[in-house]
Enzyme design. Structure first.
Site, PDB file in Angstrom:
ATOM      1  N   ARG A  47       5.531  58.991  47.837  1.00  0.00           N
ATOM      2  CA  ARG A  47       4.145  58.501  48.175  1.00  0.00           C
ATOM      3  C   ARG A  47       3.927  57.629  46.942  1.00  0.00           C
ATOM      4  NH1 ARG A  47       5.232  62.550  50.919  1.00  0.00           N
ATOM      5  NH2 ARG A  47       6.254  63.128  49.177  1.00  0.00           N
ATOM      6  N   THR A  48       4.100  57.863  45.712  1.00  0.00           N
ATOM      7  CA  THR A  48       3.538  57.135  44.500  1.00  0.00           C
ATOM      8  C   THR A  48       4.132  55.842  44.472  1.00  0.00           C
ATOM      9  OG1 THR A  48       2.761  59.393  43.500  1.00  0.00           O
ATOM     10  CG2 THR A  48       3.080  57.392  42.193  1.00  0.00           C
ATOM     11  N   ARG A  97       6.812  56.441  35.885  1.00  0.00           N
ATOM     12  CA  ARG A  97       6.872  57.892  35.996  1.00  0.00           C
ATOM     13  C   ARG A  97       8.108  58.457  35.285  1.00  0.00           C
ATOM     14  NH1 ARG A  97       6.415  61.499  41.425  1.00  0.00           N
ATOM     15  NH2 ARG A  97       4.374  60.743  41.225  1.00  0.00           N
TER      16      ARG A  97
END
Length: 289
Positions: A47-48, A97
């Site tokens: 998703r991110t 991330r």
């Protein structure tokens, strides 16, 4: 260019401006943003990562591919030197991330805009912003809304980011989890004591990669004690909604049939992620406030 690293140091005015801009994007506003972005994801993400890529494309940005498994980091290059290299070749923004908490402290001195896509068990600011947008769209406000966050509080960057932002904006936040997962938060183990009084039930994924849930519970036991079961959903307010940052362990933190039920906003959160990340990228590139 401003960085977006943590909800702890984001002013309420900036938060609300980002939510307003994201809402404008959802309603069809357009923005052409010159610049080049690179997404550095050292942990798995669907998703991110994909919503950042979609946001970057919608803004007309150039997106350079980056594969961590084929980078010089495998040769021992530091994250700082990797980002400085990208900066030197003309990259304007990096979305990162990383499994290391507060990795961004290493990047002081970089002039490229840094957007935190999640740091270990630390912060996940864009997830928090999309959650706030979903709540604001539903209720027209955040102040006074009762949000109950259920799951692995100690290891959840989503819980920490949302707790910080929601409380700053005047929401009431309750935490439900096993005592072993409470961290520094005051929590309860009794979801049933809160279920009928909450406006938002926010379930968190059981993070199997950070610890073994089976050491404490079987999946069935966890679902019975802490999960959003069909019986608990029936006790919720008529106006209450269900949220979850995903990915979802169906039948563990939430009953399978509730994932797409009428009160679920789980896929709405995902859609809002694109608009929020458009707003964040525009803010980072232009210094919008």
């Amino acid at each position: 260019m401003p960085n977006v690293l943590s909800m702890d140091n984001m002013d309420n005015a900036v938060i609300m401006a980002l939510l307003k801009r994201a809402d404008e994007f959802e309603k069809g506003a357009r923005s052409v943003q010159a610049g080049t972005a690179v997404n550095l994801f050292f942990e798995p993400s669907t998703r991110t990562k994909m919503s950042f890529e979609m946001a970057e494309h919608k803004l007309g940005m150039t997106v350079l591919p980056f594969e961590t498994a084929a980078s010089s980091i495998l040769k021992g290059e530091t994250l700082y030197d990797t980002v400085k290299t990208l900066e030197a070749i003309g990259v304007d923004a990096v979305v990162i991330r990383h499994e290391e908490e507060a990795y961004y402290e290493e990047l002081v001195g970089c002039s490229v805009a840094v957007i935190n896509g999640g740091d270990g068990s630390g912060q996940h600011p864009t997830q928090s912003l999309l959650d706030l947008l979903t709540i604001h769209q539903e209720f027209g406000r955040i102040e006074g809304i009762h949000v109950t966050i259920v799951g692995d509080i100690a290891h959840s960057r989503v819980a920490k980011s949302n707790a910080s932002a929601l409380e700053k904006l005047g929401a009431k936040v309750s935490f439900i989890c096993p005592e072993e997962w409470s961290g520094d938060y005051q929590t309860s183990e009794k979801l049933d004591d809160f279920i009928s009084d909450t406006d938002v039930v926010m379930m968190l994924r059981v993070q199997h990669e950070r610890h073994a849930v089976s050491a404490l519970f079987s999946k069935e036991d966890y679902h019975e004690k802490y999960g959003l079961t069909l019986e608990r959903e029936r006790k919720m307010k008529d106006s209450a909604i269900i949220m979850h940052p995903a990915p979802i362990n169906r039948g563990v933190e939430i009953a399978d049939s509730l994932v797409e039920c009428e009160r679920s906003r789980i896929f709405k959160q995902m859609a809002n992620g694109v608009y929020v990340r458009m707003a964040v990228l525009e803010y980072a590139m232009k210094g919008r406030d």
